[in-house]
Motif scaffolding. Structure first.
Motif, PDB file in Angstrom:
ATOM      1  N   GLY A  42       4.186  26.271 -18.734  1.00 41.04           N
ATOM      2  CA  GLY A  42       4.181  24.813 -18.875  1.00 41.04           C
ATOM      3  C   GLY A  42       4.059  24.379 -20.319  1.00 41.04           C
ATOM      4  N   HIS A  43       4.700  23.261 -20.634  1.00 40.05           N
ATOM      5  CA  HIS A  43       4.631  22.679 -21.973  1.00 40.05           C
ATOM      6  C   HIS A  43       4.109  21.251 -21.871  1.00 40.05           C
ATOM      7  N   LEU A  44       2.828  21.084 -22.210  1.00 39.25           N
ATOM      8  CA  LEU A  44       2.159  19.784 -22.244  1.00 39.25           C
ATOM      9  C   LEU A  44       2.114  19.073 -20.884  1.00 39.25           C
ATOM     10  N   GLY A  45       2.489  19.758 -19.840  1.00 42.80           N
ATOM     11  CA  GLY A  45       2.516  19.125 -18.529  1.00 42.80           C
ATOM     12  C   GLY A  45       3.758  18.287 -18.294  1.00 42.80           C
ATOM     13  N   TYR A  46       4.726  18.340 -19.222  1.00 39.43           N
ATOM     14  CA  TYR A  46       5.943  17.533 -19.123  1.00 39.43           C
ATOM     15  C   TYR A  46       7.175  18.347 -18.777  1.00 39.43           C
ATOM     16  N   SER A  47       7.167  19.623 -19.141  1.00 36.65           N
ATOM     17  CA  SER A  47       8.339  20.467 -18.911  1.00 36.65           C
ATOM     18  C   SER A  47       7.890  21.926 -18.953  1.00 36.65           C
ATOM     19  N   TYR A  48       8.864  22.839 -19.006  1.00 34.30           N
ATOM     20  CA  TYR A  48       8.570  24.268 -19.077  1.00 34.30           C
ATOM     21  C   TYR A  48       9.339  24.899 -20.224  1.00 34.30           C
TER      22      TYR A  48
END
Length: 192
Positions: A42-48
């Motif tokens: 996960g990246h910041l909870g916005y994407s992967y």
């Protein structure tokens, strides 16, 4: 490490769904590029962020009548990490994450295979990553097996597992959405 996990799950699924009457040894089809060790975080909870390891090797053996006797071993070069971004890859190779100068390889060695349904298995094994060895369970699925057009015989599998970075002494904190890494493994083996 990812490779070992992938190999372990492939062996387990092969054991469960294959029609082989006796144990056979297989080499991962690395040269034909029919083997993949991928990951997702996960990246910041916005994407992967997706990535892969480009250099690994391994082998497995299995017997559909005795899956518990199956074995898999995979060795992966940690420096071969690729997320399609050179600066990010450099950071992942650093001491913040994989510490490739001290730990140039990751390994997976299966310890047990347990059927979870037709063509499905849990493959347990020891994953060594960043100098730490921990047991992991790979949910494996048998994809298929049979003769190939070049006179060989192949078996294919896929599997997934999720690991916590802190379990492998990766202490860099990228926030709550980035604590775990999903490993996605897919490969064909060529019978030796």
């Amino acid at each position: 490490m990812l490779k070992k996990t992938l190999a372990a799950l492939a062996i387990g699924t092969a054991l469960l769904g294959a029609g082989q009457a006796m144990a056979a040894d297989y080499a991962l089809d690395i040269k034909g590029q029919h083997a993949f060790v991928n990951f997702k975080v996960g990246h910041l909870g916005y994407s992967y962020i997706y990535g892969s390891f480009k250099e690994f090797d391994g082998s497995f053996s299995y017997d559909s009548k005795n899956p518990e006797a199956s074995k898999i071993n995979v060795t992966l070069k940690t420096e071969s990490v690729d997320t399609n971004n050179a600066e990010r890859d450099k950071h992942i190779r650093s001491g913040d994450f994989l510490n490739v100068s001290k730990n140039p390889t990751a390994t997976f060695e299966s310890t047990s295979v347990k059927s979870t349904g037709e063509g499905m298995a849990d493959v347990t094994g020891n994953l060594t990553l960043n100098g730490v060895t921990k047991p992991v369970v790979v949910a494996a699925k048998f994809v298929g097996e049979g003769d190939d057009p070049w006179g060989g015989y192949r078996a294919g599998f896929e599997g997934t597992t999720t690991i916590k970075m802190k379990d492998f002494n990766i202490e860099k904190d990228l926030g709550p959405a980035s604590q775990e890494v999903e490993l996605i493994i897919s490969f064909e083996g060529v019978r030796k």
